[in-house]
Design a protein around this motif. Structure first.
Motif, short mmCIF file in Angstrom:
data_model
loop_
_atom_site.label_atom_id
_atom_site.label_comp_id
_atom_site.label_asym_id
_atom_site.label_seq_id
_atom_site.Cartn_x
_atom_site.Cartn_y
_atom_site.Cartn_z
N CYS A 1 -21.35 -4.37 -47.33
CA CYS A 1 -22.66 -4.55 -46.73
C CYS A 1 -22.83 -5.99 -46.25
N CYS B 1 -28.70 -6.60 -42.67
CA CYS B 1 -29.51 -5.48 -43.15
C CYS B 1 -30.98 -5.88 -43.28
N ARG B 2 -31.23 -7.11 -43.69
CA ARG B 2 -32.62 -7.56 -43.81
C ARG B 2 -33.30 -7.66 -42.45
N VAL C 1 -25.68 2.20 -49.28
CA VAL C 1 -25.73 0.79 -48.92
C VAL C 1 -26.40 -0.02 -50.02
N ASN C 2 -27.41 0.58 -50.71
CA ASN C 2 -28.09 -0.15 -51.78
C ASN C 2 -27.12 -0.62 -52.85
N CYS D 1 -32.71 -5.52 -40.03
CA CYS D 1 -32.91 -4.13 -39.58
C CYS D 1 -33.27 -3.27 -40.79
N LEU E 1 -24.02 -3.71 -40.02
CA LEU E 1 -24.77 -3.55 -41.27
C LEU E 1 -23.81 -3.31 -42.43
N THR F 1 -33.47 0.71 -40.33
CA THR F 1 -32.15 1.30 -40.09
C THR F 1 -31.30 1.22 -41.34
N TYR F 2 -31.42 0.14 -42.06
CA TYR F 2 -30.69 -0.03 -43.32
C TYR F 2 -31.08 1.04 -44.33
N ARG F 3 -32.37 1.30 -44.47
CA ARG F 3 -32.82 2.34 -45.39
C ARG F 3 -32.35 3.72 -44.94
N MET G 1 -25.25 -4.04 -51.89
CA MET G 1 -25.94 -5.27 -51.52
C MET G 1 -25.58 -6.44 -52.42
#
Length: 369
Positions: free
Chosen positions: A239, A244-245, A89-90, A247, A233, A250-252, A93
């Motif tokens: 993304c 995501c910000r 996911v990173n 959560c 998410l 959960t995102y990490r 972004m």
């Protein structure tokens, strides 16, 4: 001359100091001579190299410099073009920030999107993407994908009605409505260990619900009856930064999953909420290359998931794995006082899709391609 130790005349029990034996002395001398020779040889080698460099003409030096620059450029080019083996996911972004967001939900803007658009030229487009991938990298391991794209129409038309993926069918994958937890054991255990973390972030989000409006970031889905809300998410490989910000833990967690699909249009991660009295119409998923994982967050009674005609119930803190390319539906028939059924949904790779195939599918089905 060889030094010979004198025999000790003392009678006490303490052992005398031992002098080096002749053999040890000889080995030490040989080692020192060898070391001296090595240093001399190294000094001569360095001197010869320096002299050779001084004697070398400018043309040879320029040629060596050009070759070195070309090699560095090639390494940079190959490294930049190499596809990622697994989605994180990173990595999505920054690209997602540039896309349109409506109510915190990313919508596809490309009329050519293979996930959202059905047209007669889809197979040709997929084959073109496969050829482009093979030209850049390799045809190795592409047999099933090539076979699937070449005969996609026949596969989809001849499939039994119980399983009909809407977009892409990869042949020769084991077929079953539900999968055991061992199919993706690492990710299942990781999700279940973080059950309380995900649940707490959902409860914080759900406090924003009211009877008069849909909170920011939530999407309402069409259903024959009741209400079905989702908080994405990752949506079709894109993304959703704002969500995501909200959560962050959960995102990490998504970035720690080994088999999460996050880099092609078949990858999603969301919180799914069914209100009491809701029925989701029967439908097929887009492909059989993924396993859909549901982690139960709130699971009242009288809630069921039916995949391929087989019913299953969710359990809080436990994962349920299924192939959504089978005809499936879900419903919540409990009373209003039972509250909603809530699951955290994430798409994982089918365990029998090889790593090379995953890279190629990420390329072929990249968002917006």
């Amino acid at each position: 001359m060889v030094w010979v130790p004198l025999r000790s005349t003392r009678t006490d029990r303490r052992a005398p100091l031992r002098a080096p034996t002749p053999r040890r002395t000889t080995m030490s001398l040989e080692w020192l001579m060898d070391w001296s020779w090595s240093l001399d040889g190294l000094r001569d080698f360095i001197a010869t190299g320096i002299q050779s460099f001084r004697d070398c003409d400018a043309t040879a030096l320029a040629a060596v410099a050009c070759l070195l620059v070309l090699f560095v450029w090639y390494c940079y080019h190959v490294g930049r073009e190499q596809p990622r083996a697994y989605a994180t996911v990173n990595a999505l972004m920054q690209s997602a920030e540039a896309n349109g967001v409506q109510n915190g939900y990313v919508y596809c803007h490309s009329p050519e999107c293979v996930r959202c658009t059905h047209h007669d030229g889809l197979n040709q487009k997929l084959y073109h993407n496969l050829q482009e991938y093979a030209k850049r990298y390799s045809w190795s391991g592409m047999g099933r994908i090539h076979k699937g794209i070449r005969e996609q129409g026949r596969y989809l038309n001849s499939r039994p009605s119980i399983q009909k993926p809407e977009v892409f069918f990869l042949p020769d994958l084991p077929t079953m409505p539900y999968f055991s937890r061992d199919a993706q054991k690492h990710d299942v255990e990781l999700l279940e260990r973080n059950f309380q973390t995900i649940l707490c972030e959902f409860e914080t989000l759900y406090k924003a619900f009211s009877n008069c409006s849909l909170p920011q970031g939530w999407k309402m889905n069409s259903t024959p009856s009741g209400e079905w809300f989702t908080f994405y998410l990752v949506n079709q490989g894109m993304c959703v930064p704002r969500n995501c910000r909200r959560c962050p833990r959960t995102y990490r967690l998504l970035g720690s999953l080994r088999t999460c699909i996050g880099n092609n249009v078949f990858g999603n991660a969301c919180i799914s909420v069914l209100s009491p009295g809701t029925v989701i119409a029967e439908h097929y998923g887009p492909t059989n290359i993924r396993i859909r994982c549901h982690l139960g967050l709130k699971t009242p009674s009288n809630c069921e998931l039916v995949v391929g005609g087989e019913p299953q119930c969710w359990a809080e803190g436990r994962c349920l794995l299924f192939d959504d390319s089978f005809l499936h539906t879900a419903f919540h028939e409990g009373p209003p006082e039972d509250g909603p059924r809530v699951v955290f949904m994430v798409d994982l790779w089918h365990p029998n899709v090889a790593a090379a195939e995953r890279q190629a599918l990420d390329f072929i089905f990249a968002p917006g391609r």
